[in-house]
Scaffold this motif. Structure first.
Motif, PDB file in Angstrom:
ATOM      1  N   THR A   1      40.135  32.997  26.507  1.00 15.34           N
ATOM      2  CA  THR A   1      39.529  32.430  27.718  1.00 15.34           C
ATOM      3  C   THR A   1      40.351  32.723  28.974  1.00 15.34           C
ATOM      4  O   THR A   1      39.801  33.192  29.982  1.00 15.34           O
ATOM      5  N   PRO A   2      41.669  32.471  28.980  1.00 15.36           N
ATOM      6  CA  PRO A   2      42.451  32.852  30.169  1.00 15.36           C
ATOM      7  C   PRO A   2      42.412  34.350  30.455  1.00 15.36           C
ATOM      8  O   PRO A   2      42.374  34.755  31.622  1.00 15.36           O
ATOM      9  N   PHE A   3      42.411  35.161  29.401  1.00 10.92           N
ATOM     10  CA  PHE A   3      42.332  36.614  29.602  1.00 10.92           C
ATOM     11  C   PHE A   3      41.034  36.986  30.304  1.00 10.92           C
ATOM     12  O   PHE A   3      41.015  37.868  31.182  1.00 10.92           O
ATOM     13  N   LEU A   4      39.921  36.345  29.944  1.00 14.48           N
ATOM     14  CA  LEU A   4      38.640  36.642  30.572  1.00 14.48           C
ATOM     15  C   LEU A   4      38.621  36.188  32.032  1.00 14.48           C
ATOM     16  O   LEU A   4      37.956  36.815  32.868  1.00 14.48           O
ATOM     17  N   VAL A   5      39.329  35.103  32.337  1.00 15.29           N
ATOM     18  CA  VAL A   5      39.430  34.676  33.736  1.00 15.29           C
ATOM     19  C   VAL A   5      40.150  35.745  34.557  1.00 15.29           C
ATOM     20  O   VAL A   5      39.702  36.128  35.647  1.00 15.29           O
ATOM     21  N   ILE A   6      41.268  36.249  34.033  1.00 13.75           N
ATOM     22  CA  ILE A   6      42.008  37.303  34.733  1.00 13.75           C
ATOM     23  C   ILE A   6      41.181  38.584  34.804  1.00 13.75           C
ATOM     24  O   ILE A   6      41.147  39.272  35.836  1.00 13.75           O
ATOM     25  N   LEU A   7      40.484  38.921  33.704  1.00 12.90           N
ATOM     26  CA  LEU A   7      39.653  40.122  33.693  1.00 12.90           C
ATOM     27  C   LEU A   7      38.510  40.005  34.695  1.00 12.90           C
ATOM     28  O   LEU A   7      38.168  40.975  35.385  1.00 12.90           O
ATOM     29  N   GLY A   8      37.899  38.816  34.785  1.00 13.72           N
ATOM     30  CA  GLY A   8      36.850  38.599  35.773  1.00 13.72           C
ATOM     31  C   GLY A   8      37.371  38.748  37.188  1.00 13.72           C
ATOM     32  O   GLY A   8      36.677  39.267  38.077  1.00 13.72           O
ATOM     33  N   TRP A   9      38.595  38.312  37.407  1.00 13.25           N
ATOM     34  CA  TRP A   9      39.251  38.492  38.710  1.00 13.25           C
ATOM     35  C   TRP A   9      39.355  39.978  39.041  1.00 13.25           C
ATOM     36  O   TRP A   9      39.065  40.411  40.159  1.00 13.25           O
ATOM     37  N   ILE A  10      39.750  40.781  38.047  1.00 13.95           N
ATOM     38  CA  ILE A  10      39.880  42.223  38.263  1.00 13.95           C
ATOM     39  C   ILE A  10      38.515  42.881  38.471  1.00 13.95           C
ATOM     40  O   ILE A  10      38.363  43.785  39.311  1.00 13.95           O
ATOM     41  N   MET A  11      37.502  42.417  37.721  1.00 11.26           N
ATOM     42  CA  MET A  11      36.169  43.015  37.791  1.00 11.26           C
ATOM     43  C   MET A  11      35.350  42.507  38.973  1.00 11.26           C
ATOM     44  O   MET A  11      34.244  43.002  39.221  1.00 11.26           O
ATOM     45  N   GLY A  12      35.847  41.511  39.688  1.00 13.12           N
ATOM     46  CA  GLY A  12      35.096  40.959  40.807  1.00 13.12           C
ATOM     47  C   GLY A  12      34.059  39.933  40.404  1.00 13.12           C
ATOM     48  O   GLY A  12      33.170  39.592  41.188  1.00 13.12           O
ATOM     49  N   GLN A  13      34.164  39.395  39.176  1.00 10.70           N
ATOM     50  CA  GLN A  13      33.266  38.349  38.701  1.00 10.70           C
ATOM     51  C   GLN A  13      33.959  36.992  38.850  1.00 10.70           C
ATOM     52  O   GLN A  13      35.150  36.865  38.601  1.00 10.70           O
ATOM     53  N   ASN A  14      33.189  35.983  39.254  1.00  6.82           N
ATOM     54  CA  ASN A  14      33.758  34.662  39.526  1.00  6.82           C
ATOM     55  C   ASN A  14      33.874  33.827  38.259  1.00  6.82           C
ATOM     56  O   ASN A  14      33.381  32.704  38.173  1.00  6.82           O
ATOM     57  N   MET A  15      34.529  34.377  37.250  1.00 14.41           N
ATOM     58  CA  MET A  15      34.816  33.643  36.029  1.00 14.41           C
ATOM     59  C   MET A  15      35.941  32.647  36.305  1.00 14.41           C
ATOM     60  O   MET A  15      36.977  33.010  36.870  1.00 14.41           O
ATOM     61  N   SER A  16      35.726  31.393  35.946  1.00  5.67           N
ATOM     62  CA  SER A  16      36.720  30.364  36.206  1.00  5.67           C
ATOM     63  C   SER A  16      36.843  29.444  35.005  1.00  5.67           C
ATOM     64  O   SER A  16      36.073  29.545  34.038  1.00  5.67           O
TER      65      SER A  16
END
Length: 424
Positions: free
Chosen positions: A343-358
């Motif tokens: 889950t934290p990895f996906l938050v960081i990945l969303g940050w890189i991809m420009g997706q507002n995963m929080s």
């Protein structure tokens, strides 16, 4: 006639032997490959469902009905998850404890990670969040409940290492707090907002989520160090207790696939899973509209059952043999990987991809997560289990599944007030 000399006998024997053993290299190679392929396919009964893999890919390519695409790829991911788990175990057995533990940590939840990355790239944030929470709940309640129930069939009570289980459950409590804090902040910001509405791309929510994600990843790294190095004797004792001698004639773990074929199998299976996951995620919108099933229910209940199918079977079989330490480690350890790593990895990945995963989950989901962690902590704190405790976990999971089935779908914050605001 004079008897043949020893020299002539010695000359004829190797010649005969050479003819018998001098098979072409391609024939020997093909036999080895076939042996590895057959051993891999025969590793699990669920592999008979592999016929659905080409069907699911064909259905997606030819644009069959969304229901058919979803169902075919849904079933196809089950045997692929089992093959991924088998290849990971074979590779881990050859790498030793340290690298094997890291390998299991990386590929143990690869199915959920692949599906979530595909959904994240498609902007399906609710599906990603629900699948992460669903994987945690599935392992903590469904898998652990089945393990306690299976272990209680042959014995009135089973014991396991309470220290290890308590350490993992304490980390789960920290992870649940990490979800409650963003939800509480969201409510506070909503109450002070002029228009009463706050979106997930709010800079405060994103900053808190990304900072918390980094801290959770650091905690996961420290947990790996704790497990493999500084306090490995706790986990070694648990494994030694679980690995009692068995009277089995089957091949041992690590005997079927050498390291290189295991890596090749991991790559090939991962590619097939990515294809099936892509078609599965693409069909979700049409399924929601036609079958009137919420995205949250699909992500929280259905997808985790597919992704964790292999772990479910492994944990229950281990529990039936009385190896409760291993069963508890599989169930709660996998939940920890999702909560502290994936889950934290996906938050960081969303940050890189420009997706507002929080890490801002809906308040209802956050409360469900907290209550589940609380129940599991109560059940494992004494280091003992029985079938009644297993039924408690399963009953809790069914109640949660029913609640999310009847819960209307909707993005958090549409009405400007989260669960906590309504409750308080």
């Amino acid at each position: 006639m004079p008897a043949p000399t020893n020299g002539s006998l010695g000359e004829s024997t190797p010649l005969l032997g050479a003819r018998r053993d001098n098979d072409p290299k391609w024939k020997t190679y093909s036999k080895n490959v076939w042996s590895m392929v057959w051993g891999t396919l025969a590793s699990n009964y669920v592999n008979v469902l592999l016929v659905f893999v080409p069907l699911g890919i064909i259905a997606g390519k030819l644009h069959w009905s969304p229901t058919a695409v979803f169902i075919l790829n849904f079933i196809a991911i089950m045997p692929l998850a089992a093959l991924l788990s088998f290849a990971t175990e074979e590779l881990s057995a050859k790498l030793g404890q340290t690298l094997g533990g890291l390998c299991n940590a990386t590929f143990g939840n690869a199915v959920e990670l692949i599906v979530s990355i595909v959904a994240l790239n498609a902007g399906q944030i609710r599906v990603v969040q629900a699948s992460m929470l669903g994987s945690i709940l599935s392992n903590m309640l469904l898998v652990l409940g089945c393990c306690f129930l299976a272990g209680g069939i042959r014995a009135s009570e089973r014991e396991f290492n309470a220290t290890v289980a308590s350490t993992m459950s304490s980390l789960m409590a920290v992870a649940s707090a990490a979800l409650i804090i963003p939800a509480t902040l969201y409510t506070t910001i909503s109450e002070h907002s002029k228009d009463g509405g706050v979106k997930d791309d709010d800079p405060n929510i994103q900053l808190l989520s990304r900072g918390t994600a980094v801290i959770l990843l650091l905690l996961y790294v420290l947990y790996i160090v704790f497990q493999l190095f500084t306090h490995h004797e706790f986990f070694t004792d648990a494994e030694a207790q679980g690995e009692e001698p068995e009277e089995e004639d089957g091949p041992k773990e690590g005997d079927t696939l050498p390291p290189i074929p295991a890596v090749v199998a991991l790559v090939v299976v991962t590619v097939f899973i990515s294809f099936c996951a892509d078609y599965l995620v693409d069909s979700i919108d049409a399924i929601v509209e036609s079958a009137h099933i919420s995205r949250t229910f699909i992500g929280l209940i259905l997808i985790p059952i597919v992704g964790n199918a292999a772990e479910h079977v492994t944990a229950v079989v281990v529990a039936l043999k009385g190896k409760m330490d291993l069963a508890v480690n599989v169930a709660i350890g996998s939940s920890l990987q999702i909560a502290l790593f994936v889950t934290p990895f996906l938050v960081i990945l969303g940050w890189i991809m420009g997706q507002n995963m929080s890490l801002h989950f809906e308040g209802f989901e956050t409360v469900i997560f907290f209550l589940s962690v609380l129940v599991v902590n109560y059940l494992i704190q004494d280091g003992k289990s029985n079938y009644l405790e297993g039924c408690m976990c399963l009953g809790m999971y069914i109640i949660i599944a029913l609640a999310f089935y009847v819960k209307p779908d909707g993005d958090a914050g549409n009405d400007g007030k989260g669960f906590f605001a309504h409750a308080w």
